[in-house]
Write an enzyme that holds these catalytic residues in place. Structure first.
Site, PDB file in Angstrom:
ATOM      1  N   GLU A  55       0.873  -1.170   0.000  1.00 54.43           N
ATOM      2  CA  GLU A  55       0.000   0.000   0.000  1.00 54.43           C
ATOM      3  C   GLU A  55       0.912   1.222   0.000  1.00 54.43           C
ATOM      4  OE1 GLU A  55      -1.227   3.219   0.711  1.00 54.43           O
ATOM      5  OE2 GLU A  55      -1.525   2.670   2.805  1.00 54.43           O
ATOM      6  N   GLU A  64       4.553  11.317  -1.352  1.00 54.48           N
ATOM      7  CA  GLU A  64       5.348  10.516  -0.416  1.00 54.48           C
ATOM      8  C   GLU A  64       6.380   9.677  -1.160  1.00 54.48           C
ATOM      9  OE1 GLU A  64       2.686   8.288   2.080  1.00 54.48           O
ATOM     10  OE2 GLU A  64       2.403   9.990   3.448  1.00 54.48           O
TER      11      GLU A  64
END
Length: 244
Positions: A55, A64
């Site tokens: 994930e 990110e």
């Protein structure tokens, strides 16, 4: 189920992962937790895996910048014909009218408990519109069908595909509407199971919500308006986990 699982967790949470796996392990299963960065994972010479599950998705799909770490594991350890989960991802962009956001963040200053603080509106506008907003946007505020601006096949994607990409967009705005900015969301395919995850504003809310890019000055569509241009996204050179 899987006969063996290699779990990767770089933080001290790996300690708790081991406790959880031990408490829930089934007979004959083997789960090993590696407390390392994905890029530093060592499974031993000749070891390959059938499936890589992660994930890694962030706001705007790529924020990110965790996907390169997953790709490093894929390139070293996924056997030929193996499966990536998610297997494909699509990033979408659509024009947005969002009066509730503009009123709550900017119009708010015109009457704060009966006090006119509109002198702060220019500063509030500059601050609120200088960076993306991760929030639930109104589904009825999407003014035109979304355009796909990125399509990733996780079996073949390379880090270079993530550093910089661009897409042409063209939207027809209805008469009487106002363009406050653009909203983005993504969806993910999980092999033969299909497109199981969507962060669209018309789907049930997820923790990713949507990512909105608001204009300092909205654009009135008048009797109808065509918006056409190019979206350019590139990894931030100073902040490696971000994009601009």
């Amino acid at each position: 189920g899987a006969a063996r699982v290699e779990a990767v967790e770089a933080s001290r949470l790996a300690h708790f992962c081991r406790q959880i796996t031990e408490a829930n392990a089934t007979a004959g299963s083997k789960i090993e937790v590696h407390e390392v960065r994905a890029e530093e994972l060592e499974l031993g010479e000749g070891r390959k895996v059938d499936v890589v599950v992660s994930e890694w998705m962030g706001y705007f799909l790529l924020f990110e910048n965790m996907l390169p770490s997953v790709l490093s594991v894929r390139d070293r350890y996924l056997k030929e014909g193996g499966l990536m989960l998610p297997s494909k991802c699509r990033l979408h962009l659509a024009p947005l009218q969002d009066g509730q956001w503009r009123d709550s963040k900017l119009g708010f200053w015109r009457n704060v408990a009966g006090i006119d603080m509109s002198a702060l509106v220019p500063l509030a506008t500059a601050t609120a519109c200088e960076k993306p907003q991760h929030r639930q946007v109104p589904a009825d505020g999407v003014l035109a069908p979304a355009t796909e601006i990125l399509n990733l096949d996780l079996h073949t994607a390379k880090d270079a595909d993530l550093r910089r990409f661009e897409a042409s967009v063209k939207f027809e705005l209805p008469a009487g509407k106002r363009l406050d900015g653009f909203a983005s969301w993504f969806d993910c395919e999980f092999g033969e199971a299909g497109w199981l995850l969507s962060t669209s504003p018309s789907e049930p809310l997820t923790h990713w919500r949507q990512t909105a890019f608001y204009f300092r000055q909205p654009i009135e569509a008048g009797g109808g308006l065509t918006i056409e241009g190019t979206v350019l996204v590139e990894r931030h050179e100073a902040y490696s986990r971000g994009y601009r």
